[in-house]
Design an enzyme around this catalytic site. Structure first.
Site, PDB file in Angstrom:
ATOM      1  N   GLY A 149       0.791  -1.224   0.000  1.00 28.59           N
ATOM      2  CA  GLY A 149       0.000   0.000   0.000  1.00 28.59           C
ATOM      3  C   GLY A 149       0.825   1.277   0.000  1.00 28.59           C
ATOM      4  CB  VAL A 151       1.453   7.829   2.246  1.00 22.76           C
ATOM      5  CG1 VAL A 151       0.474   8.609   1.379  1.00 22.76           C
ATOM      6  CG2 VAL A 151       1.694   8.562   3.567  1.00 22.76           C
ATOM      7  CB  THR A 152      -2.241   5.184   5.653  1.00 17.48           C
ATOM      8  OG1 THR A 152      -3.539   5.481   6.202  1.00 17.48           O
ATOM      9  CG2 THR A 152      -1.481   4.317   6.644  1.00 17.48           C
ATOM     10  CE1 TYR A 153      -1.543  11.331  12.030  1.00 13.32           C
ATOM     11  CE2 TYR A 153      -3.863  10.719  12.171  1.00 13.32           C
ATOM     12  CZ  TYR A 153      -2.737  11.295  12.734  1.00 13.32           C
ATOM     13  OH  TYR A 153      -2.798  11.821  13.997  1.00 13.32           O
ATOM     14  N   GLY A 217      -3.488  -2.899   5.279  1.00  7.60           N
ATOM     15  CA  GLY A 217      -2.194  -3.142   4.650  1.00  7.60           C
ATOM     16  C   GLY A 217      -1.576  -4.377   5.285  1.00  7.60           C
ATOM     17  N   GLY A 228      -1.994  -5.165   9.302  1.00  8.00           N
ATOM     18  CA  GLY A 228      -3.415  -5.411   9.498  1.00  8.00           C
ATOM     19  C   GLY A 228      -4.305  -4.260   9.107  1.00  8.00           C
ATOM     20  CG  LEU A 229      -8.069  -4.019  11.008  1.00  9.50           C
ATOM     21  CD1 LEU A 229      -8.891  -2.978  11.790  1.00  9.50           C
ATOM     22  CD2 LEU A 229      -8.912  -5.239  10.739  1.00  9.50           C
ATOM     23  CB  CYS A 246      -4.784   4.347   0.485  1.00 12.67           C
ATOM     24  SG  CYS A 246      -4.948   3.952   2.236  1.00 12.67           S
TER      25      CYS A 246
END
Length: 302
Positions: A149, A151-153, A217, A228-229, A246
């Site tokens: 995946g 980028v995420t926060y 991810g 995980g989530l 994402c």
């Protein structure tokens, strides 16, 4: 600046590692100065989840395969620590994995639940074009990690689940596993909050309308999956504005609290109570879907 922890690897040992002092209990802070649920709000799914919390926990013990549960869902745990725990567990379990389930000696799975301090994570094959700032001048920490995946926060108010599962006992299909995690989240949102969530074809995660409320991810080694989530419960959504979450353009990010407030004309909800309810519902649905017997453990054995 990009954190030097981007190249962190966890040592393999067999001693007991209690959760570190850097893990902070967020429940007291989230309760300060916040009113409880407004009169008349404690009815329906939310009230049932609060009243029957013990029953929900018992109901999670539904399966035949053991799964150790390390419950830190009220605590703020640095990403580097949780990443190290996962990698150590996976490395310890790798030699136990056989050719098939008949010779497999990996007899127990793991589930870690927690929250993180503010941090951006970038997965394998990520692109910096999804950052709306110079990577060398990031407003918060950035870590490159070994999940799939973009980028995420992560931040306080976001419930993170790190399942470390041997898919030889489930189904050796990573796409099925991702879809399964989405199903678990959708069921939990419906049962606990009467929130109707869904998936979007071609995209990963769980959505309420055009707002993404949960990201997924994963990484896999010898069919042992980890990462995980992340479910936005009471998360401050502002940091998402500095990235393209994402790598998905043209869609927003939402939280359970935001959705409930909109549905109740701005009624205030208690942060710690919402987090507890989300945790109970999500772990219950997780255990039921994957047919696991969750057993709480006070320490993480590495």
């Amino acid at each position: 600046m990009v954190s030097s922890a981007m190249t962190v690897t966890a040592p393999l040992c067999h001693s007991v590692m209690p959760f570190p002092a850097t893990a902070r209990d967020s429940s007291a802070r989230s309760r300060v100065g916040r009113p409880g649920l407004a009169a008349g709000c404690c009815s329906g799914p939310i009230a049932a989840a609060v009243t029957n919390a013990a029953l929900v926990a018992d109901a999670a013990r539904v399966g035949t395969r053991r799964c150790e549960l390390f419950d830190l869902h009220r605590q703020i745990v640095p990403l580097v620590d949780s990443w190290g725990w996962q990698k150590s567990i996976v490395e310890r379990r790798k030699p136990l994995v056989g050719i098939d389930t008949d010779t497999d000696e990996d007899h127990s799975d793991t589930l870690i639940t927690l929250q993180h301090p503010p941090v951006y994570t970038l997965g394998n094959g990520n692109s910096e074009k999804y950052l709306n700032f110079n990577i060398e001048d990031s407003p918060i920490e950035i870590h490159r990690i070994d999940r799939g995946g973009e980028v995420t926060y992560h931040g306080p108010g976001q419930l993170v689940l790190y399942p470390i599962l041997n898919l030889r006992y489930q189904k050796k299909d990573l796409n099925w596993y991702q879809r399964s995690l989405e199903t678990v989240i959708i069921r939990a949102l419906q049962s606990a909050f009467s929130i109707k969530a869904s998936t979007i074809e071609g995209l990963t995660g769980v959505w309420v309308g055009d707002q993404k409320v949960a990201a997924i991810g994963i990484m896999c080694a010898r069919w042992i999956v980890y990462h995980g989530l992340a479910l936005n419960v009471t998360t401050d959504l502002t940091p998402f504005e500095h990235i393209v979450p994402c790598g998905i353009k043209g869609r927003g990010v939402g939280s359970i609290k935001q959705i409930l407030q909109k549905a109740s004309n701005g009624r205030e909800h208690n942060d710690s109570e919402l987090m507890d309810i989300a945790y109970e519902s999500l772990t219950k649905e997780f255990a039921e879907f994957f047919q696991l017997s969750l057993e709480r453990s006070p320490d993480l054995y590495l």
